[in-house]
Design a protein around this motif. Structure first.
Motif, short mmCIF file in Angstrom:
data_model
loop_
_atom_site.label_atom_id
_atom_site.label_comp_id
_atom_site.label_asym_id
_atom_site.label_seq_id
_atom_site.Cartn_x
_atom_site.Cartn_y
_atom_site.Cartn_z
N TRP A 1 -6.44 1.17 -7.09
CA TRP A 1 -5.66 0.23 -6.27
C TRP A 1 -6.13 -1.21 -6.49
O TRP A 1 -5.31 -2.13 -6.57
CB TRP A 1 -5.78 0.62 -4.80
CG TRP A 1 -5.55 -0.50 -3.84
CD1 TRP A 1 -6.47 -1.17 -3.12
CD2 TRP A 1 -4.30 -1.08 -3.48
NE1 TRP A 1 -5.91 -2.12 -2.35
CE2 TRP A 1 -4.55 -2.10 -2.53
CE3 TRP A 1 -2.97 -0.84 -3.86
CZ2 TRP A 1 -3.55 -2.87 -1.97
CZ3 TRP A 1 -1.96 -1.61 -3.30
CH2 TRP A 1 -2.25 -2.62 -2.36
N ARG A 2 -7.45 -1.40 -6.63
CA ARG A 2 -7.98 -2.75 -6.76
C ARG A 2 -7.76 -3.33 -8.15
O ARG A 2 -7.44 -4.52 -8.29
CB ARG A 2 -9.48 -2.73 -6.43
CG ARG A 2 -10.13 -4.10 -6.37
CD ARG A 2 -11.58 -3.98 -5.92
NE ARG A 2 -12.36 -3.15 -6.79
CZ ARG A 2 -12.90 -3.57 -7.95
NH1 ARG A 2 -12.72 -4.81 -8.34
NH2 ARG A 2 -13.61 -2.73 -8.69
N ASN A 30 -11.19 5.46 2.03
CA ASN A 30 -11.75 4.13 2.22
C ASN A 30 -11.21 3.54 3.53
O ASN A 30 -9.99 3.46 3.70
CB ASN A 30 -11.37 3.23 1.05
CG ASN A 30 -12.16 1.94 1.07
OD1 ASN A 30 -12.14 1.20 2.04
ND2 ASN A 30 -12.84 1.66 -0.04
N GLN A 54 -10.96 0.54 4.69
CA GLN A 54 -10.15 -0.66 4.54
C GLN A 54 -8.73 -0.32 4.10
O GLN A 54 -7.74 -0.76 4.71
CB GLN A 54 -10.82 -1.60 3.52
CG GLN A 54 -10.05 -2.88 3.25
CD GLN A 54 -10.73 -3.74 2.20
OE1 GLN A 54 -11.83 -3.43 1.77
NE2 GLN A 54 -10.06 -4.79 1.78
N SER A 55 -8.60 0.45 3.04
CA SER A 55 -7.27 0.79 2.54
C SER A 55 -6.55 1.75 3.49
O SER A 55 -5.32 1.69 3.62
CB SER A 55 -7.38 1.41 1.15
OG SER A 55 -8.27 2.53 1.18
N ARG A 56 -7.29 2.64 4.14
CA ARG A 56 -6.64 3.56 5.08
C ARG A 56 -6.05 2.79 6.25
O ARG A 56 -4.93 3.09 6.70
CB ARG A 56 -7.65 4.60 5.58
CG ARG A 56 -7.03 5.60 6.54
CD ARG A 56 -8.01 6.67 6.97
NE ARG A 56 -9.13 6.14 7.73
CZ ARG A 56 -10.38 6.15 7.33
NH1 ARG A 56 -10.70 6.64 6.14
NH2 ARG A 56 -11.35 5.65 8.09
N MET A 101 0.83 -1.21 0.00
CA MET A 101 0.00 0.00 0.00
C MET A 101 0.86 1.25 0.00
O MET A 101 0.59 2.22 -0.74
CB MET A 101 -0.94 -0.01 1.20
CG MET A 101 -1.87 1.20 1.27
SD MET A 101 -2.98 1.31 -0.15
CE MET A 101 -4.05 -0.07 0.18
N ASP A 114 -15.42 2.08 -4.41
CA ASP A 114 -14.34 2.23 -5.37
C ASP A 114 -14.06 3.68 -5.71
O ASP A 114 -12.95 4.04 -6.11
CB ASP A 114 -14.68 1.47 -6.66
CG ASP A 114 -14.50 -0.04 -6.48
OD1 ASP A 114 -13.91 -0.43 -5.45
OD2 ASP A 114 -14.96 -0.82 -7.34
N ILE A 162 -7.77 6.28 -1.52
CA ILE A 162 -7.13 5.28 -0.67
C ILE A 162 -7.28 5.63 0.80
O ILE A 162 -7.59 4.76 1.64
CB ILE A 162 -5.63 5.15 -1.05
CG1 ILE A 162 -5.49 4.59 -2.46
CG2 ILE A 162 -4.89 4.26 -0.04
CD1 ILE A 162 -5.97 3.17 -2.61
N PHE A 181 -9.71 4.01 -4.77
CA PHE A 181 -9.63 2.60 -4.39
C PHE A 181 -9.81 1.70 -5.63
O PHE A 181 -9.28 0.58 -5.67
CB PHE A 181 -10.70 2.31 -3.34
CG PHE A 181 -10.61 0.93 -2.76
CD1 PHE A 181 -9.67 0.62 -1.81
CD2 PHE A 181 -11.47 -0.08 -3.19
CE1 PHE A 181 -9.57 -0.65 -1.27
CE2 PHE A 181 -11.40 -1.36 -2.66
CZ PHE A 181 -10.44 -1.64 -1.69
N GLN A 240 -4.99 -0.25 6.24
CA GLN A 240 -3.80 -0.93 5.75
C GLN A 240 -2.63 0.05 5.59
O GLN A 240 -1.49 -0.28 5.91
CB GLN A 240 -4.10 -1.60 4.41
CG GLN A 240 -2.92 -2.41 3.85
CD GLN A 240 -3.26 -3.11 2.55
OE1 GLN A 240 -4.43 -3.15 2.14
NE2 GLN A 240 -2.25 -3.66 1.89
N PHE A 241 -2.94 1.24 5.12
CA PHE A 241 -1.91 2.27 4.97
C PHE A 241 -1.28 2.61 6.32
O PHE A 241 -0.05 2.72 6.45
CB PHE A 241 -2.52 3.50 4.31
CG PHE A 241 -1.57 4.62 4.08
CD1 PHE A 241 -0.70 4.62 2.99
CD2 PHE A 241 -1.51 5.70 4.96
CE1 PHE A 241 0.18 5.68 2.78
CE2 PHE A 241 -0.65 6.75 4.76
CZ PHE A 241 0.21 6.73 3.66
#
Length: 525
Positions: free
Chosen positions: A240-241, A344, A346-348, A225, A337, A341, A237, A350-351
């Motif tokens: 990224w996906r 979202n 989920q992605s945040r 990420m 979507d 990043i 997102f 992970q970041f």
């Protein structure tokens, strides 16, 4: 010897004065029954009195005793002089009534027993009761003042906490809901700035990847990420996906929390329309046609009333479950979507997790570099890539500061609240209500403080009404003392009293402390 006895002063305790008068047979033991009849005659006599200022003063708020009656008779001798006959007697019923009262008072010296009872009651009961009421009023005023200050301090503390909480959210507190929504509107720009700064973490990511590959021979990509954000910044997102930039971004509509509240008792009907719109409405509604629900019933193939679901004799229907946001044309970012990043969740998350992982690595690397002074440790990194060998403690420390800067900007309390507002717009209402409660409590305490001030003023007014009564009672007590002293002195051939200085000192103590059992010093045997 008689000369010496004649000059001896005698002291009598105030509470025992009445018993002494009865014991010396100056008064009858049943004087109270006589006084009861006299009081009834006095109450009847005062109903018919001439207009005279002194009589009004005698009858206003004071207990009428024997010497008051004598003074009233003296005044009536002037006002009723016209009713005097040739024999020197008065034909006025007023004069006859008051002369009869005086005569009844003088039987068995009833007046003296009544005066002694009044004196004892003033000293032992009336005075202490008034003093106690004044003392309670003063104590209540102090308590109300203390509670008033406490309410004011608590209200100020709640307001300070309110503005401190608003400061944590990054708002002024004038309009909480509007300001919070304004912060959320500015959040994408803030996250884009953070994403732009994340592009500066390329050196940190390269160092971490080289180190893991050298030490663990790790072939998998690390920090995916962070690597993506460092290259594409805060992209969507969808990119990224899928790995492709979207051609159309359809961002979800954010529901805004209401900014204004309806007053209690009022119903908000919304935008119901103007009066002209309402007048044009036809209230006579009639259903002319049935509604076609798209369901047909074949009377030949199915029973009447049965619904044909379309599944008889056909192959089973296959249901395909797709991920959210994939049931749309290619190149269109919709729903989650369409979020960036860092928008979202989920992605945040992970970041942030990868940022913390990189932070821990750099902290550990700094610790190891401070301990790699020996030859063995230096020999272990002789075959390491140049990106590892060329690092110094100062350089690693600078890279760590950059990572912590970005991580701190995303994990502040203000950003956490903004992320919660972004995820749930109704969170604005909860935060607004929570902050508003502090102000409501402060306003309630201000009202309580005002109530304390009002009640304290009432208590002060009550005290101001009681203090004149104490003064009046003091003057009445002095007057009763003199009258009883003079009357008893006559009964003992005008024997002189004791030390006048001692008597004045005793009287001063009596008047200053009426709540204690004072002593009465006068001429007796």
């Amino acid at each position: 010897m008689e000369q010496n006895i004649q000059n001896l002063p005698i002291d009598i305790q105030t509470s025992k004065l009445l018993d002494w008068l009865v014991d010396r047979r100056h008064c009858n033991l049943k004087w109270q029954s006589a006084v009861k009849g006299i009081r009834e005659k006095i109450n009847a006599a005062i109903q018919d009195m001439p207009e005279h200022e002194e009589i009004k003063a005698l009858l206003s708020g004071s207990y009428i005793h024997y010497f008051h009656c004598i003074r009233i008779v003296e005044i009536l001798r002037k006002t009723e002089a016209s009713s005097k006959n040739i024999f020197g007697r008065y034909s006025s019923q007023r004069m006859k009534d008051w002369q009869e009262i005086i005569s009844l008072y003088e039987v068995d010296s009833v007046y003296l027993a009544e005066l002694a009872s009044l004196l004892s009651r003033n000293v032992s009961y009336e005075g202490p009761a008034l003093r106690k009421q004044i003392s309670k009023a003063q104590q209540l005023q102090q308590e109300l003042s203390r509670r008033e200050i406490e309410c004011q301090n608590s209200a100020a503390d709640l307001r300070e906490r309110y503005y401190a909480a608003c400061k944590q959210y990054g708002i002024t507190g004038e309009n909480v809901a509007r300001e919070l929504q304004g912060l959320v509107k500015d959040l994408p720009a803030v996250l884009d700035e953070v994403g732009g700064d994340a592009a500066k973490l390329e050196k940190q990511i390269q160092l971490y990847a080289a180190f893991t590959n050298f030490v663990c021979e790790w072939s998998e990509p690390v920090l995916p990420m962070l690597t993506f954000v460092s290259k594409s910044r805060n992209a969507t997102f969808y990119e990224w996906r899928t790995g492709k930039a979207p051609t159309i971004v359809e961002r979800p509509v954010v529901e805004e929390a209401p900014l204004e509240t309806v007053e209690d008792g009022a119903i908000d009907w919304g935008n119901f329309g103007t009066s002209s719109d309402i007048q044009g409405v036809n209230h006579d509604i009639q259903v002319e046609e049935a509604i076609d629900w798209g369901i047909s019933v074949d009377s030949g193939d199915a029973d009447a009333g049965d619904i044909d679901w379309g599944d008889s004799g056909t192959a089973p229907i296959e249901i395909e479950v797709v991920d959210a946001g994939t049931n749309c044309p290619d190149g269109v970012a919709r729903g989650e979507d369409s979020l960036s990043i860092l928008e979202n969740p989920q992605s945040r998350n992970q970041f942030i997790d990868e940022l913390m992982e990189l932070e821990v690595f750099l902290v550990q690397r700094l610790t190891e570099m401070s301990e790699e002074a020996d030859v063995v440790a230096m020999s272990q990194f002789q075959m390491a890539p140049s990106v590892i060998q060329s690092q110094s403690s100062e350089h690693v420390q600078a890279m760590l500061s950059e990572v912590r800067n970005i991580l701190g900007r995303l994990t502040t309390l203000r950003m956490q609240h903004l992320f919660m507002i972004l995820a749930s717009p109704r969170y604005v209402e909860r935060v607004t209500e929570m902050l508003r409660q502090k102000l409501k409590q402060a306003d309630i305490l201000v009202l309580k403080s005002a109530a304390m001030v009002e009640r304290r003023q009432e208590t002060l007014e009550e005290q101001s009404k009681l203090e004149p009564r104490v003064e009046v009672l003091t003057e009445c007590t002095k007057e009763l003392q003199k009258l009883i002293e003079a009357d008893i002195s006559k009964r003992y051939n005008n024997r002189p009293s004791g030390s006048w200085e001692a008597q004045r000192a005793a009287m001063k103590t009596l008047l200053q402390n009426l709540d204690s059992c004072a002593y009465w010093t006068r001429n007796t045997v």
